[in-house]
Design a protein around this motif. Structure first.
Motif, PDB file in Angstrom:
ATOM      1  N   VAL B  39       0.848  -1.198   0.000  1.00  0.00           N
ATOM      2  CA  VAL B  39       0.000   0.000   0.000  1.00  0.00           C
ATOM      3  C   VAL B  39       0.881   1.245   0.000  1.00  0.00           C
ATOM      4  N   ARG B  40       1.927   1.239   0.841  1.00  0.00           N
ATOM      5  CA  ARG B  40       2.804   2.401   0.934  1.00  0.00           C
ATOM      6  C   ARG B  40       3.526   2.677  -0.389  1.00  0.00           C
ATOM      7  N   THR B  43       1.059   4.061  -3.021  1.00  0.00           N
ATOM      8  CA  THR B  43       0.454   5.365  -2.744  1.00  0.00           C
ATOM      9  C   THR B  43       1.538   6.436  -2.623  1.00  0.00           C
ATOM     10  N   GLY B  44       2.780   6.065  -2.953  1.00  0.00           N
ATOM     11  CA  GLY B  44       3.854   7.061  -2.991  1.00  0.00           C
ATOM     12  C   GLY B  44       4.470   7.374  -1.646  1.00  0.00           C
ATOM     13  N   ARG B  45       4.159   6.573  -0.603  1.00  0.00           N
ATOM     14  CA  ARG B  45       4.719   6.858   0.711  1.00  0.00           C
ATOM     15  C   ARG B  45       6.034   6.118   0.945  1.00  0.00           C
ATOM     16  N   SER B  46       6.372   5.231   0.022  1.00  0.00           N
ATOM     17  CA  SER B  46       7.659   4.542   0.117  1.00  0.00           C
ATOM     18  C   SER B  46       8.312   4.529  -1.258  1.00  0.00           C
ATOM     19  N   LYS B  67      -8.121  -4.285  -4.295  1.00  0.00           N
ATOM     20  CA  LYS B  67      -7.770  -5.300  -3.286  1.00  0.00           C
ATOM     21  C   LYS B  67      -6.337  -5.184  -2.773  1.00  0.00           C
ATOM     22  N   GLY B  68      -5.436  -4.723  -3.622  1.00  0.00           N
ATOM     23  CA  GLY B  68      -4.043  -4.615  -3.205  1.00  0.00           C
ATOM     24  C   GLY B  68      -3.747  -3.318  -2.477  1.00  0.00           C
ATOM     25  N   VAL B  69      -4.355  -2.218  -2.955  1.00  0.00           N
ATOM     26  CA  VAL B  69      -4.077  -0.906  -2.367  1.00  0.00           C
ATOM     27  C   VAL B  69      -5.241  -0.436  -1.482  1.00  0.00           C
ATOM     28  N   GLY B  70      -6.421  -1.012  -1.714  1.00  0.00           N
ATOM     29  CA  GLY B  70      -7.549  -0.715  -0.833  1.00  0.00           C
ATOM     30  C   GLY B  70      -8.322   0.537  -1.183  1.00  0.00           C
ATOM     31  N   ALA B  74     -10.351   5.492  -9.115  1.00  0.00           N
ATOM     32  CA  ALA B  74     -10.582   6.945  -9.134  1.00  0.00           C
ATOM     33  C   ALA B  74      -9.997   7.603  -7.892  1.00  0.00           C
ATOM     34  N   GLN B  75     -10.173   6.955  -6.731  1.00  0.00           N
ATOM     35  CA  GLN B  75      -9.607   7.506  -5.488  1.00  0.00           C
ATOM     36  C   GLN B  75      -8.088   7.574  -5.564  1.00  0.00           C
ATOM     37  N   LEU B  76      -7.495   6.520  -6.121  1.00  0.00           N
ATOM     38  CA  LEU B  76      -6.034   6.507  -6.235  1.00  0.00           C
ATOM     39  C   LEU B  76      -5.545   7.570  -7.204  1.00  0.00           C
ATOM     40  N   LYS B  77      -6.308   7.751  -8.284  1.00  0.00           N
ATOM     41  CA  LYS B  77      -5.902   8.770  -9.244  1.00  0.00           C
ATOM     42  C   LYS B  77      -5.991  10.166  -8.609  1.00  0.00           C
TER      43      LYS B  77
END
Lengths: 384, 131
Positions: B39-40, B43-46, B67-70, B74-77
């Protein structure tokens, strides 16, 4: 002139660098239209004629990676409210000190609020616009330096930002655009995130100078005329307690966010103070709650603005000052009084992988003037 | 005839790919990678790894986002647009196919990616399975 040099320097970076550097081009755009619900109502630049220009914008970002931890970013933006005249909204170089630390230098966004950095990128949030009761402060950008550091403190993620710089541009005082300058801006923002919860603190100070002399108080009578008359009567103490000459301004902001993927709740509280000036102390906040249903996210939010005019500035002079001078002083100070409450009801609909449709109804009640205004707006935010 | 068989095999593969996703790294990579770390990374945190994504048009992409990032695609974008337009991050490069992901991960010691469980080859190492 300074701006032109900066622009040229950046452009030459892009041009010279393009042969070897890795240049990424991204963009975002918003096409929004709206109208107020009553013929004599005005809100956020809209009236009762449908307007598609006021909040529309178009931006192109170029980021050139020059290698060796150095990159240069420029964001060109045209706003409908400014006739789509294109200018550099952001222009900075970035140097990566480490994986979790970098420094930006150039024209940057002032990090007052949680959404300051990307408030123009409508696609990044659910609202049609950021809450104006809190975000309407202005002074969006500074020229300066920003240090940015992320860290993990156990299960808590910490993002620390330090900024230093200056603002030199326009401000709006009593509806008139005037020249404003804020020097020696220093600030700190700190955001802590644990799981779905995050909190943010911002503190900024600076020395503000606003040249409001041209703003008129009555027909053929400007703030400049008033200050000159008061000074000639030996009341320079009064003048210096009202005018904005190198006055210390402080900004404090506190924000809380809860986002579990389905529910999203956000709140921000801000406090603005400009010492020894006619600017009212501003205490504003908003609360917003939204719920995601697959591609549709309805939300409701409530904003409160409480700007209490500094009547103590003219009260000691009430007995001594002639009415024709007391009245404009009083008028100037009292013009900053504002108490307003706004309800917003809206929804975001992700109808396309890169675009979201938004609709929002806002109803503002100004308790100071007793005026109510309703606004319905629709729009599309996209990124590319 | 052969082509038709190949086509139907491909179709079967792409449908079965919707059941299981495996997160893969280069065989030279000794790290163990948790679901939270994935997830990190996405989402660009690592920045610990050189992550690659599948193109938005790939069916597996939406499934991985969810399922992998949760978060929904659209939310991720929206999340990444915050980072991109504030100069704070660049999203993982998007590759057109699972084969391209396998290729990239097999050839880059710091790479991390994901493919359908049935596509995995011995040129990469599976570090996590998403059901």
């Amino acid at each position: 002139m300074k701006k032109r040099v900066l622009t040229l320097a950046l452009l030459s970076c892009f041009v010279a660098g393009s042969a070897t550097a890795n240049v990424a081009i991204n963009g975002f755009a918003s096409i929004k239209g709206g109208m107020t619900t009553g013929s004599d109502e005005q809100l956020y630049g809209y009236d009762d004629d449908f307007n598609l220009k006021n909040e529309s914008l178009f931006a192109l970002q170029l980021k050139a990676d020059l290698g060796d931890k150095l990159s240069v970013t420029g964001q060109l933006m045209g706003r409908g409210s400014k006739d789509f005249d294109v200018g550099f909204e952001w222009a900075f170089i970035t140097y990566e000190l480490a994986d979790n630390m970098h420094i930006n230098a150039g024209r940057l966004r002032t990090p007052f609020y949680k959404y300051s950095d990307f408030k123009d990128v409508g696609y990044a949030y659910d609202w049609l616009r950021v809450p104006q009761g809190v975000y309407g402060f202005g002074f969006d950008n500074i020229e300066g330096l920003s240090f940015y550091r992320t860290a993990e403190l156990g299960s808590v993620e910490s993002t620390l930002q330090l900024v230093a710089g200056a603002y030199d541009g326009k401000a709006t005082i009593s509806g008139l655009e005037v020249d404003a300058e804020i020097k020696n801006i220093v600030g700190i923002t700190w955001e802590l995130t644990q799981g779905n919860l995050s909190g943010r603190l911002a503190y900024l100070t600076g020395k503000a100078t606003v040249d409001a002399a041209a703003a008129s108080l009555a027909e053929n009578f400007t703030i400049g005329n008033l200050f000159a008359t008061l000074s000639s009567l030996g009341l320079s103490d009064l003048v210096s307690s009202i005018d904005i000459q190198q006055e210390k301004g402080t900004f404090i902001g506190f924000g809380l966010t809860y986002d579990n993927g389905d529910w999203i709740a956000v709140s921000e509280i801000t406090k603005v103070k400009v010492a020894n000036s006619f600017i009212a102390d501003q205490n504003n906040y908003y609360v917003s709650v939204g719920k995601r249903f697959n591609s549709i996210t309805p939300y409701i939010s409530y904003e409160v603005e409480d700007n209490e005019s500094r009547d103590e500035l003219f009260q000691p002079y009430q007995a001594s000052l002639p009415m024709q001078l007391l009245a404009p002083v009083q008028g100037l100070v009292r013009s900053q009084e504002r108490s307003a409450k706004t309800w917003n009801l809206g929804a975001r609909y992700d109808f396309h992988p890169s675009a979201a449709f938004k609709v929002q109804y806002s109803s503002e009640k100004n308790d100071t003037s007793g005026v109510r205004a309703g606004l319905i707006a629709v729009g599309v935010d996209l990124v590319f | 005839m052969y082509r038709k068989m190949l086509l139907s095999t491909l179709l079967v593969c792409s449908f079965s790919a919707l059941s299981n996703i495996v997160v893969i790294v280069n065989p030279a990579n000794e790290s163990s990678i948790s679901a939270e770390e994935i997830v990190r990374i996405y989402t660009g945190r690592s920045n610990a790894f050189n992550a690659v994504n599948l193109a938005e048009s790939a069916p597996l992409r939406a499934q991985f986002d969810e399922k992998g990032v949760g978060r929904s695609s659209a939310q991720l974008k929206a999340h990444w647009s915050k980072l991109v337009f504030t100069g704070k991050g660049t999203p993982p490069a998007e590759l057109a196919s699972e084969e391209a992901v396998l290729d990239f991960v097999a050839n880059n010691p710091q790479a991390i990616g994901y493919v359908g469980a049935d596509k995995v080859t011995s040129a990469v190492k599976v570090v996590h399975t998403i059901n």
